[in-house]
Design an enzyme around this catalytic site. Sequence first.
Site, PDB file in Angstrom:
ATOM      1  N   ASN A   8       0.873  -1.169   0.000  1.00 56.77           N
ATOM      2  CA  ASN A   8       0.000   0.000   0.000  1.00 56.77           C
ATOM      3  C   ASN A   8       0.915   1.225   0.000  1.00 56.77           C
ATOM      4  O   ASN A   8       1.496   1.565   1.018  1.00 56.77           O
ATOM      5  CB  ASN A   8      -0.881  -0.043   1.261  1.00 56.77           C
ATOM      6  CG  ASN A   8      -1.715   1.202   1.434  1.00 56.77           C
ATOM      7  OD1 ASN A   8      -1.769   2.054   0.551  1.00 56.77           O
ATOM      8  ND2 ASN A   8      -2.380   1.312   2.582  1.00 56.77           N
ATOM      9  N   TRP A   9       1.041   1.847  -1.165  1.00 60.23           N
ATOM     10  CA  TRP A   9       1.996   2.951  -1.305  1.00 60.23           C
ATOM     11  C   TRP A   9       1.448   4.255  -0.737  1.00 60.23           C
ATOM     12  O   TRP A   9       2.156   5.256  -0.716  1.00 60.23           O
ATOM     13  CB  TRP A   9       2.404   3.119  -2.777  1.00 60.23           C
ATOM     14  CG  TRP A   9       3.157   1.943  -3.342  1.00 60.23           C
ATOM     15  CD1 TRP A   9       3.499   0.777  -2.699  1.00 60.23           C
ATOM     16  CD2 TRP A   9       3.672   1.815  -4.677  1.00 60.23           C
ATOM     17  NE1 TRP A   9       4.185  -0.057  -3.547  1.00 60.23           N
ATOM     18  CE2 TRP A   9       4.306   0.563  -4.772  1.00 60.23           C
ATOM     19  CE3 TRP A   9       3.646   2.651  -5.811  1.00 60.23           C
ATOM     20  CZ2 TRP A   9       4.915   0.110  -5.952  1.00 60.23           C
ATOM     21  CZ3 TRP A   9       4.246   2.205  -6.988  1.00 60.23           C
ATOM     22  CH2 TRP A   9       4.879   0.950  -7.051  1.00 60.23           C
ATOM     23  N   LYS A  10       0.175   4.244  -0.360  1.00 58.61           N
ATOM     24  CA  LYS A  10      -0.463   5.433   0.238  1.00 58.61           C
ATOM     25  C   LYS A  10      -0.228   6.663  -0.654  1.00 58.61           C
ATOM     26  O   LYS A  10      -0.197   6.532  -1.877  1.00 58.61           O
ATOM     27  CB  LYS A  10       0.034   5.625   1.672  1.00 58.61           C
ATOM     28  CG  LYS A  10      -0.185   4.354   2.503  1.00 58.61           C
ATOM     29  CD  LYS A  10      -0.057   4.543   3.981  1.00 58.61           C
ATOM     30  CE  LYS A  10      -0.308   3.221   4.668  1.00 58.61           C
ATOM     31  NZ  LYS A  10      -0.305   3.325   6.118  1.00 58.61           N
ATOM     32  N   HIS A  93      -9.691   1.269   4.474  1.00 59.57           N
ATOM     33  CA  HIS A  93      -8.459   1.389   5.258  1.00 59.57           C
ATOM     34  C   HIS A  93      -8.730   2.324   6.444  1.00 59.57           C
ATOM     35  O   HIS A  93      -9.514   3.271   6.322  1.00 59.57           O
ATOM     36  CB  HIS A  93      -7.342   1.949   4.369  1.00 59.57           C
ATOM     37  CG  HIS A  93      -6.001   1.912   5.032  1.00 59.57           C
ATOM     38  ND1 HIS A  93      -5.618   2.863   5.939  1.00 59.57           N
ATOM     39  CD2 HIS A  93      -4.979   1.028   4.952  1.00 59.57           C
ATOM     40  CE1 HIS A  93      -4.403   2.563   6.392  1.00 59.57           C
ATOM     41  NE2 HIS A  93      -3.997   1.449   5.801  1.00 59.57           N
ATOM     42  N   GLU A  95      -7.137   4.701   7.575  1.00 57.49           N
ATOM     43  CA  GLU A  95      -6.887   6.117   7.278  1.00 57.49           C
ATOM     44  C   GLU A  95      -8.080   6.738   6.548  1.00 57.49           C
ATOM     45  O   GLU A  95      -8.364   7.922   6.704  1.00 57.49           O
ATOM     46  CB  GLU A  95      -5.577   6.262   6.482  1.00 57.49           C
ATOM     47  CG  GLU A  95      -4.373   6.025   7.392  1.00 57.49           C
ATOM     48  CD  GLU A  95      -3.120   5.516   6.711  1.00 57.49           C
ATOM     49  OE1 GLU A  95      -3.020   5.554   5.478  1.00 57.49           O
ATOM     50  OE2 GLU A  95      -2.216   5.053   7.448  1.00 57.49           O
ATOM     51  N   GLU A 160      -5.847  -4.975  10.491  1.00 58.05           N
ATOM     52  CA  GLU A 160      -4.795  -3.985  10.714  1.00 58.05           C
ATOM     53  C   GLU A 160      -5.102  -3.216  11.997  1.00 58.05           C
ATOM     54  O   GLU A 160      -5.902  -2.267  11.973  1.00 58.05           O
ATOM     55  CB  GLU A 160      -4.749  -2.981   9.554  1.00 58.05           C
ATOM     56  CG  GLU A 160      -4.466  -3.601   8.212  1.00 58.05           C
ATOM     57  CD  GLU A 160      -3.861  -2.584   7.267  1.00 58.05           C
ATOM     58  OE1 GLU A 160      -2.699  -2.769   6.891  1.00 58.05           O
ATOM     59  OE2 GLU A 160      -4.530  -1.595   6.935  1.00 58.05           O
ATOM     60  N   GLY A 166       2.024   2.253  10.711  1.00 60.44           N
ATOM     61  CA  GLY A 166       2.969   3.363  10.545  1.00 60.44           C
ATOM     62  C   GLY A 166       3.667   3.773  11.829  1.00 60.44           C
ATOM     63  O   GLY A 166       4.326   4.803  11.874  1.00 60.44           O
ATOM     64  N   SER A 205       3.016  -2.200  10.396  1.00 63.51           N
ATOM     65  CA  SER A 205       4.464  -2.232  10.648  1.00 63.51           C
ATOM     66  C   SER A 205       5.090  -3.601  10.353  1.00 63.51           C
ATOM     67  O   SER A 205       6.030  -4.011  11.036  1.00 63.51           O
ATOM     68  CB  SER A 205       4.778  -1.778  12.079  1.00 63.51           C
ATOM     69  OG  SER A 205       4.345  -0.445  12.275  1.00 63.51           O
ATOM     70  N   GLY A 226       2.693  -1.151   4.343  1.00 62.88           N
ATOM     71  CA  GLY A 226       2.758   0.281   4.033  1.00 62.88           C
ATOM     72  C   GLY A 226       4.203   0.702   3.820  1.00 62.88           C
ATOM     73  O   GLY A 226       4.784   0.522   2.752  1.00 62.88           O
ATOM     74  N   GLY A 227       4.803   1.241   4.864  1.00 63.75           N
ATOM     75  CA  GLY A 227       6.150   1.811   4.782  1.00 63.75           C
ATOM     76  C   GLY A 227       7.166   0.921   4.083  1.00 63.75           C
ATOM     77  O   GLY A 227       7.926   1.387   3.226  1.00 63.75           O
TER      78      GLY A 227
HETATM   79  P1  PGA Z   1       2.538   0.211   7.688  1.00 69.97           P
HETATM   80  O1  PGA Z   1       1.100   0.417   6.991  1.00 69.97           O
HETATM   81  O2  PGA Z   1       3.111  -1.074   7.158  1.00 69.97           O
HETATM   82  O3  PGA Z   1       3.330   1.419   7.293  1.00 69.97           O
HETATM   83  O4  PGA Z   1       2.278   0.129   9.157  1.00 69.97           O
HETATM   84  C1  PGA Z   1       0.240  -0.665   6.777  1.00 69.97           C
HETATM   85  C2  PGA Z   1      -1.051  -0.174   6.163  1.00 69.97           C
HETATM   86  O5  PGA Z   1      -1.504   0.921   6.517  1.00 69.97           O
HETATM   87  O6  PGA Z   1      -1.658  -0.829   5.298  1.00 69.97           O
END
Ligand code: PGA
Length: 245
Positions: A8-10, A93, A95, A160, A166, A205, A226-227
Amino acid sequence: MRQLIAGNWKMHMLRAPAVELARGVREGAQGVACDLLVCPPFTAIEPVASALAGSGVAVGGQDCHAKGQGAHTGDVAAVMLRDAGATWVIIGHSERRQNHGETDELVREKVLAAVDAGLTPIVCVGETEDQRAAGQETEVVGWQISGSLPKPFSGVVAYEPVWAIGTGRTATGQDVAIMHAFVRDELVRQFGEAGHDIRILYGGSMRPANAGSLLAVPHVGGGLIGGASLKAEDFLAIARAAKPA
Ligand code: PGA
């Protein structure tokens, strides 16, 4: 079933670095024992899909609108994602739920729109830190599953925990084991036999150093990253940690 490692490149990556990242993933994707998916921002979907054509690495969006078209300024329809080369989409998600007030009901409508457009949805659920502190994590996730997934459901669920996204704080193997067993039970309770076949990703994470132990937990069907998905090397290291089917 093979595990799915999804990036997930956000809201990262202009088109040129996105294509470069996609090429890096493509180069290392041969021979991994899992399915691979990358979800760039809308503007990079088309060039990333072109860069990954024929590689077996799938491309997804990070959200879609619940309607197929119309007067919805700034929104993107599922069919547009499909037209740009996506075959998957992340929906609900945390977010989006937090920053855009998305409810379970809206998430369910978006899932229906995605499936209608031929996309496979990844529906995210997970408790906040306060909800976990109050001992409500299973209750919250149970409600999210029943409210967000249409019946029948053909897609993937991502558990999640919001406090792990994050933050560098990963759920322990034991937390993940408890929650994934709970999600599996809920899926079977709500969808019958079909609930056994729904992949349940862990997200929050996940990185090369902890991927092997998280991906080995029962009922973990892969990861939503994500990251660590923003560097091909790290994303591929996680993919190599996937359990063979
Ligand atoms: P993260 O994000 O790996 O940076 O914690 C995961 C996600 O939000 O899908």
